[in-house]
Design a protein around this motif. Structure first.
Motif, mmCIF file in Angstrom:
data_model
loop_
_atom_site.group_PDB
_atom_site.id
_atom_site.type_symbol
_atom_site.label_atom_id
_atom_site.label_comp_id
_atom_site.label_asym_id
_atom_site.label_seq_id
_atom_site.Cartn_x
_atom_site.Cartn_y
_atom_site.Cartn_z
ATOM 1 N N LYS A 275 -13.602 39.112 12.848
ATOM 2 C CA LYS A 275 -14.438 39.557 11.732
ATOM 3 C C LYS A 275 -15.871 39.038 11.844
ATOM 4 C CE LYS A 275 -12.893 39.905 7.579
ATOM 5 N NZ LYS A 275 -12.355 39.632 6.227
ATOM 6 N N HIS A 276 -16.193 38.431 12.987
ATOM 7 C CA HIS A 276 -17.544 37.870 13.208
ATOM 8 C C HIS A 276 -17.903 36.840 12.141
ATOM 9 C CE1 HIS A 276 -18.559 40.805 16.383
ATOM 10 N NE2 HIS A 276 -17.827 41.647 15.670
ATOM 11 N N LYS A 309 -9.398 36.228 5.333
ATOM 12 C CA LYS A 309 -9.010 37.555 4.852
ATOM 13 C C LYS A 309 -9.978 38.074 3.785
ATOM 14 C CE LYS A 309 -4.694 37.918 3.891
ATOM 15 N NZ LYS A 309 -3.414 37.736 3.152
ATOM 16 N N ARG A 313 -17.376 40.546 6.651
ATOM 17 C CA ARG A 313 -17.893 40.454 8.018
ATOM 18 C C ARG A 313 -19.206 39.679 8.035
ATOM 19 N NH1 ARG A 313 -16.596 43.478 12.527
ATOM 20 N NH2 ARG A 313 -18.200 43.666 14.140
#
Length: 423
Positions: A275-276, A309, A313
């Protein structure tokens, strides 16, 4: 005016009034009827059914007055509650305890008082059924007995109302729990069916043949990934069951919390990179605690999984190992945050915050409940708070102790149980 003595059962009776929810609803018809009956039988212009708690009088029924509450309480009622027997004052001006009290010298200028305490089944004096007059008077034996009987009826009603309130609360909680369980079962069905469907699709494509080696390898990786997801879910359910039954393994030893956090961060790094996200560990020194390594690592992995979660990003997750005022780990994220009313509920079994539902995030609603139970197993705590700007911070705090904790019901229990990673 003489200072009114405090009832010997002050703490207990105030607690019982709270437990019975007796101070929430006032001026109820049943108690109004008792007050009117007391006034009629005793031939008094004023009658009250009142509860006395924490320097205030709460009127449940009344006749001949518009009182709803008095602060401080009528001193006669205070004394009747303290002495736990019928109190009769034929002429308040002749009584050195009350002759200069404002209720005697000023409106409503009470000259006569008679009050019977309401004694609960637990033995606490909760209040009085009393009558008052602006002229001296005296009750006969029949009137005194009737006043005592009305006080008995009044406290019985209070207890019945309290039980009814408790029953309604139990029903409400059971309905809420049933709803949560139904939501949980729906989510479990989804969480199992989705990876099973994916696995079946991948395997059917591989079995059909005609795929190049790279595509076949990618499909088999998808099978492995979804199998791992299902295994983690099953392990989580087994762990939850063992924690609730207090049969989960608990083998504490000296552990460096900083090293444990480093391992958890390394295991969570691939999900953060996907997710960077910037996943940072802040642990400048060794922090030694007594802990079950596998269980505590499971708790930390679950918290990290949640942070990753629910963080968008290019966000950040910071893991901070602290030693003061108590050893622990803080996990800060820049995610979607949680409404203040939901900060405590996120640790309830099956509960998912509205933000999680809106995001349609994966999960069953048991992860943070497992975290809390693992921390309780260690004699520690888990709590969540909102960050100043964005996201939340989860605090996992352990006791500062030189000996391993011994959770209740776990003496000598060292049975193995499945461990669980993030869900």
């Amino acid at each position: 005016m003489t200072r009114t003595p405090v009832a010997a059962d002050e703490t207990g009776r105030v607690r019982e009034l709270d437990e019975l929810n007796a101070l929430e609803s006032l001026l109820e018809p049943d108690f109004q009827a008792i007050a009117i009956s007391a006034a009629h039988v005793c031939r008094a212009p004023i009658a009250l059914v009142n509860l006395v708690a924490e320097n205030r009088q709460y009127v449940k029924g009344r006749a001949g007055t518009d009182l709803t509450g008095v602060n401080p309480p009528v001193p006669f009622c205070d004394l009747a509650v303290a002495e736990r027997e019928l109190l009769e004052i034929p002429d308040t001006r002749d009584d050195p305890r009350f002759h200069d009290d404002p209720i005697v010298t000023g409106p409503p200028r009470v000259r006569f008082y008679a009050g019977a305490p309401m004694i609960s089944r637990q033995g606490n004096a909760l209040g009085t059924v009393c009558v008052m007059d602006r002229r001296p008077d005296r009750l006969d034996d029949a009137q005194r007995q009737t006043l005592r009987t009305l006080a008995t009826h009044a406290v019985t009603l209070i207890e019945l109302h309290g039980r009814a309130h408790h029953a309604e609360e139990v029903v409400r909680r059971l309905n809420a729990l049933e709803q949560l369980k139904n939501q949980f079962l729906t989510r479990i069905n989804h969480e199992l069916r989705t990876p099973l469907t994916a696995i079946r699709s991948y395997l059917e494509l591989v079995q059909d043949g005609g795929l190049d080696e790279a595509t076949e390898r990618r499909f088999l990786q998808g099978v492995e990934r979804n199998s791992d997801r299902m295994l983690r879910l099953v392990n989580a359910l087994l762990l939850m069951a063992s924690l609730k039954a207090q049969t989960a393994t608990f083998s504490p030893a000296r552990v460096d919390l900083a090293e444990l956090a480093r391992q958890a961060v390394e295991r969570s790094a691939p999900a953060a990179e996907f997710k960077h996200l910037a996943l940072n560990l802040h642990a400048s020194e060794r922090v030694e605690v007594w802990a079950d390594v596998e269980q505590l690592c499971s708790a930390l992995l679950q918290v990290l999984d949640n942070a990753i979660k629910f963080t968008g990003r290019d966000g950040a997750v910071d893991v901070v190992v602290v030693s003061d005022p108590a050893p622990g780990v803080e996990v800060h994220d820049t995610g979607i945050g949680v409404e203040s009313d939901d900060l405590r509920r996120v640790f309830e079994e099956f509960y998912r915050a509205p933000q999680a539902e809106e995001e349609a995030a994966e999960g069953t609603g048991i992860g943070l409940s497992i975290v809390e139970k693992i921390m309780e197993m260690h004699g520690g705590t888990a709590r969540m708070e909102n960050e100043l700007h964005d996201g939340v911070c989860v605090h996992l705090t352990l006791p500062r102790s030189s000996v391993p904790p011994a959770p209740e019901g776990r003496s000598g229990d060292r049975r193995r149980a499945d461990t669980v990673g993030p869900q």
